[in-house]
Write an enzyme that holds these catalytic residues in place. Structure first.
Site, PDB file in Angstrom:
ATOM      1  N   LYS A 182       0.854  -1.188   0.000  1.00 50.08           N
ATOM      2  CA  LYS A 182       0.000   0.000   0.000  1.00 50.08           C
ATOM      3  C   LYS A 182       0.902   1.255   0.000  1.00 50.08           C
ATOM      4  O   LYS A 182       1.877   1.306   0.739  1.00 50.08           O
ATOM      5  CB  LYS A 182      -0.893  -0.040   1.250  1.00 50.08           C
ATOM      6  CG  LYS A 182      -2.167   0.725   1.072  1.00 50.08           C
ATOM      7  CD  LYS A 182      -3.235   0.323   2.051  1.00 50.08           C
ATOM      8  CE  LYS A 182      -4.368   1.320   1.935  1.00 50.08           C
ATOM      9  NZ  LYS A 182      -5.553   0.943   2.654  1.00 50.08           N
ATOM     10  N   GLU A 209     -20.519  -4.578   8.497  1.00 54.01           N
ATOM     11  CA  GLU A 209     -21.445  -3.755   9.282  1.00 54.01           C
ATOM     12  C   GLU A 209     -22.617  -4.575   9.824  1.00 54.01           C
ATOM     13  O   GLU A 209     -23.050  -4.368  10.964  1.00 54.01           O
ATOM     14  CB  GLU A 209     -21.967  -2.589   8.436  1.00 54.01           C
ATOM     15  CG  GLU A 209     -20.929  -1.503   8.148  1.00 54.01           C
ATOM     16  CD  GLU A 209     -19.991  -1.831   6.999  1.00 54.01           C
ATOM     17  OE1 GLU A 209     -20.199  -2.863   6.317  1.00 54.01           O
ATOM     18  OE2 GLU A 209     -19.039  -1.064   6.774  1.00 54.01           O
ATOM     19  N   ARG A 252     -25.885  -0.812   5.277  1.00 57.64           N
ATOM     20  CA  ARG A 252     -25.622  -2.230   5.078  1.00 57.64           C
ATOM     21  C   ARG A 252     -26.238  -3.111   6.176  1.00 57.64           C
ATOM     22  O   ARG A 252     -26.325  -4.324   6.032  1.00 57.64           O
ATOM     23  CB  ARG A 252     -24.098  -2.471   5.105  1.00 57.64           C
ATOM     24  CG  ARG A 252     -23.401  -2.151   3.826  1.00 57.64           C
ATOM     25  CD  ARG A 252     -23.673  -3.230   2.818  1.00 57.64           C
ATOM     26  NE  ARG A 252     -23.296  -2.837   1.485  1.00 57.64           N
ATOM     27  CZ  ARG A 252     -22.108  -3.048   0.953  1.00 57.64           C
ATOM     28  NH1 ARG A 252     -21.162  -3.632   1.660  1.00 57.64           N
ATOM     29  NH2 ARG A 252     -21.860  -2.667  -0.274  1.00 57.64           N
TER      30      ARG A 252
HETATM   31  C1  LIG Z   1     -19.489  -1.037   3.274  1.00 63.55           C
HETATM   32  C2  LIG Z   1     -18.260  -0.222   3.488  1.00 63.55           C
HETATM   33  N1  LIG Z   1     -17.753  -0.105   4.732  1.00 63.55           N
HETATM   34  C3  LIG Z   1     -16.642   0.650   4.931  1.00 63.55           C
HETATM   35  C4  LIG Z   1     -16.028   1.275   3.894  1.00 63.55           C
HETATM   36  C5  LIG Z   1     -14.844   2.180   4.136  1.00 63.55           C
HETATM   37  N2  LIG Z   1     -13.641   1.651   3.494  1.00 63.55           N
HETATM   38  C6  LIG Z   1     -13.203   2.102   2.317  1.00 63.55           C
HETATM   39  S1  LIG Z   1     -11.829   1.337   1.806  1.00 63.55           S
HETATM   40  C7  LIG Z   1     -11.780   0.393   3.197  1.00 63.55           C
HETATM   41  C8  LIG Z   1     -10.676  -0.581   3.430  1.00 63.55           C
HETATM   42  C9  LIG Z   1     -10.407  -1.363   2.265  1.00 63.55           C
HETATM   43  O1  LIG Z   1      -9.371  -2.224   2.555  1.00 63.55           O
HETATM   44  P1  LIG Z   1      -8.830  -3.119   1.403  1.00 63.55           P
HETATM   45  O2  LIG Z   1      -9.938  -3.818   0.732  1.00 63.55           O
HETATM   46  O3  LIG Z   1      -7.724  -3.948   1.937  1.00 63.55           O
HETATM   47  O4  LIG Z   1      -8.309  -2.059   0.340  1.00 63.55           O
HETATM   48  P2  LIG Z   1      -6.961  -1.217   0.327  1.00 63.55           P
HETATM   49  O5  LIG Z   1      -7.389   0.184   0.563  1.00 63.55           O
HETATM   50  O6  LIG Z   1      -6.068  -1.753   1.384  1.00 63.55           O
HETATM   51  O7  LIG Z   1      -6.441  -1.415  -1.037  1.00 63.55           O
HETATM   52  C10 LIG Z   1     -12.843   0.686   4.039  1.00 63.55           C
HETATM   53  C11 LIG Z   1     -13.070   0.078   5.343  1.00 63.55           C
HETATM   54  C12 LIG Z   1     -16.605   1.123   2.617  1.00 63.55           C
HETATM   55  N3  LIG Z   1     -16.093   1.742   1.545  1.00 63.55           N
HETATM   56  N4  LIG Z   1     -17.700   0.377   2.448  1.00 63.55           N
END
Ligand SMILES: Cc1ncc(C[n+]2csc(CCOP(=O)(O)OP(=O)(O)O)c2C)c(N)n1
Length: 616
Positions: free
Chosen positions: A275, A360, A388
């Site tokens: 990342k 969620e 959600r």
């Molecule tokens: C339903 C929902 N809950 C929370 C989020 C907030 N959110 C956006 S990106 C993320 C983390 C994503 O992690 P990952 O899939 O590992 O992606 P990375 O950013 O590490 O590439 C979260 C919790 C969201 N977009 N949608």
């Protein structure tokens, strides 16, 4: 090279040897632009090679690439005709920070919320089969989004259907914050020493056999479990699992994808990335650079934060303070410890803190279970993401009248993240649920007291508050009980009364001053409670004037004003009611102030709409 690529067709003209250089250019463009606009930096930097390789190998847009959440798609935007407009990203009238179908034919599926890619991609694969077409379908999902239940629902369904589709699992070992949960531990195990080298050798053998023997080899291999990892989660779901491979080695990515493209059935390619890759400040602090505002490209320093505490900070301090004298308080987040402010609680009370991943629905039912056994769970989830967990709120919490406290940060208009993230539906989706009280504090001090009140209520309660800085209000030294179900007069008036809730209370007060300049004498009430509604104060207001205006930053349908209208209608009270809020349209992206202005619910807009209404 980059600025000459108007579509992936041009990308394919580039020699494979030059792709690493192109990725450098993409990163440079992302960093310099996002330093001026703010946005999701770390994830997009990490996914640069994956995206470039996909567009290099696949025939997009005929072949479909579906991105999960789509916060990692800046390279995709740059390679699919949006280089020139990239500077407008996330701004009012500009291109979106997420994929959006109406923006580009390359954006196969709009997203912003997590864990949708596998379901959508499977739907596209099935539609392709039904139409007897032969395009490829690829879903790109990171490890965090794999913690969302919907991803598993899709996996098991995809395994059953067996359509051709490829899942690129982008494993950067991080969510926004540190990775949590058993799936992470499982993926980490796959990344043990030399894992990539061993996997690449195994995969080479497998792909060669596939190329020689054709699709039948997949069945044989699966049965024998000789080349693939035995007992793998994905294998058991019916997928062919390949990897892990280095997701920053673009030449290798292209090689592997060219061969994976020919595989049959559902395939998972496990790709390892870092990342923030290529920008040292983001590599060092991927969480801080996950989503951020304007920053200095050279130093990575972000702009000084406002000295006024944000609602999130006030919530964060308040919950820690309350929990220090009440050991029954436990806190739950769905992968957003920093965003919700629960990071402080985590550091202070690690044993009473639960990060459940992007789950969620589970978070809410998990809290319900804890409430059954006498704990006082506080579930902090952004307004938009709590959507959600709707059935869980109704069926698992409110139907059983369990004392779970929902803290909905980012309620109302959130700004540059746009329509996928605005928290403009919660009053409508919560107001109709029996047993649930809803408090919409008008400033940060009221938020603190609302939390205190809710925790002592012994019944379900939702508190919704906006994104960003509070009003700089002095915080009470001691917590105070907010009188249950009661609003308060901020100002009495003669010609008209405004009943406002949440962060529209102070703009309403300001609007009353603007109207006073036109000799319109306006009273203002801070409703505080959206449910139960303070009907006494409404009756009082109507005694001074038959003109009543409600203001909210929620959709009008089913919102706060609708609640007031229901009361008036049920009691057959004759008066003039104007409801100000969000009309029946999705709110676009843009700076919060611009949006409130466009929606006509900033001070000026409120005054203007009231003036026009009075004329009528
Ligand atoms: C339903 C929902 N809950 C929370 C989020 C907030 N959110 C956006 S990106 C993320 C983390 C994503 O992690 P990952 O899939 O590992 O992606 P990375 O950013 O590490 O590439 C979260 C919790 C969201 N977009 N949608």
């Amino acid at each position: 090279m980059l600025k000459n690529i108007q579509s992936p067709k041009h990308l394919k003209d580039i020699k494979k040897e030059l792709l690493p250089k192109l990725c450098e250019e993409i990163r440079e463009k992302i960093i310099s632009t996002i330093s001026k606009t703010g946005g999701h930096l770390s994830s997009s930097l990490g996914a640069t090679e994956i995206i470039t390789a996909l567009h290099y190998v696949y025939d997009t847009p005929k072949d479909k690439i579906v991105f999960d959440t789509s916060h990692q798609t800046y390279a995709h935007k740059l390679l699919t005709g949006r280089y020139e407009s990239f500077d407008t990203i996330r701004q009012y009238g500009g291109i979106s920070g997420f994929t959006k179908r109406e923006e580009s034919e390359f954006d196969t599926f709009g997203a912003g919320h997590a864990s949708t890619a596998l379901s959508a991609a499977l739907g596209m694969a099935v539609a392709r089969d039904k139409k007897n077409q032969n395009n490829k379908v690829v879903a790109v999902i990171s490890d965090g989004c794999m913690t969302g239940g919907m991803s598993y629902e899709a996996l098991q369904n995809a395994g059953q259907i067996g359509s051709d589709m490829t899942v690129i699992l982008n494993d950067n070992q991080m969510f926004i914050s540190n990775r949590v949960g058993a799936l992470g531990a499982f993926l980490t195990k796959l990344l043990s020493k030399n894992a990539i080298q061993i996997a690449e050798n195994k995969m080479e053998g497998f792909l060669k056999r596939f190329e020689f023997w054709g699709a039948g080899i997949i069945r044989v291999v699966k049965r024998a479990k000789v080349l693939l990892f035995p007992g793998m989660l994905f294998e058991e779901m019916g997928f062919t699992y390949l990897g892990p491979i280095d997701g920053h080695d673009i030449k290798k990515m292209v090689d592997v994808l060219e061969r994976v493209k020919k595989l049959k059935g559902p395939v998972v390619l496990h790709v390892v990335t870092k990342k923030g890759k290529g920008y040292p400040p983001a590599e060092e602090k991927p969480t801080a650079y996950h989503g951020l505002g304007i920053f200095d490209k050279e130093t990575g320093k972000t702009q000084k934060k406002s000295t006024v505490l944000s609602y999130t900070q006030v919530f964060s301090d308040a919950i820690v303070k309350l929990a220090s004298t009440d050991s029954k308080i436990v806190a739950v987040t769905a992968a957003m410890p920093e965003g919700t402010g629960l990071d402080k609680f985590r550091d202070k009370f690690p044993n009473r803190y639960f990060d459940v991943g992007i789950a969620e629905g589970h978070a809410v039912t998990f809290a319900a279970g804890m409430a059954c056994e006498g704990l006082k769970p506080v579930v902090a989830i952004y307004s938009t993401f709590l959507q959600r967990a709707y059935d869980q709120i109704i069926h698992d919490v409110c139907l059983q009248n369990l004392p779970v406290i929902f803290c909905l940060d980012r309620a109302g208009v959130v700004g540059e993240d746009g329509p996928t993230h605005h928290g403009t539906f919660d009053l409508s989706y919560l107001r109709n649920i029996p047993n649930l009280s809803i408090i919409a504090p008008s400033d940060e001090n009221e938020l603190r007291n609302a939390l205190y009140t809710a925790i002592n209520l012994g019944a379900p309660c939702a508190i919704r508050y906006p994104r960003g800085a509070g009003l700089g209000k002095k915080l009470d030294e001691e917590f105070k009980q907010v009188p249950f179900g009661q609003g308060q007069w901020l100002k009495k008036g003669k010609n008209l009364n405004i009943l406002a809730c949440g962060n529209r209370v102070y703009p309403a007060l300001k609007a009353s001053e603007l109207l006073a300049e036109k000799n319109i004498n306006v009273g203002v009430i801070d409703a505080r409670f959206v449910k139960p509604l303070d009907t006494k104060i409404i009756d009082e207001a109507l005694k001074t004037s038959k003109n009543l205006v409600t203001v909210e930053d929620n959709v009008l349908i089913g919102g706060f004003g609708a609640g007031v209208g229901e009361y008036l209608s049920d009691k057959n009270i004759k008066c003039n009611l104007l409801r100000l809020g969000i009309k029946d349209k999705f709110v676009p992206q843009g700076n919060q102030d611009i949006l409130y202005g466009k929606l006509g619910i900033d001070a000026k807009g409120i005054a203007k709409q009231i003036t026009a209404w009075l004329k009528k």
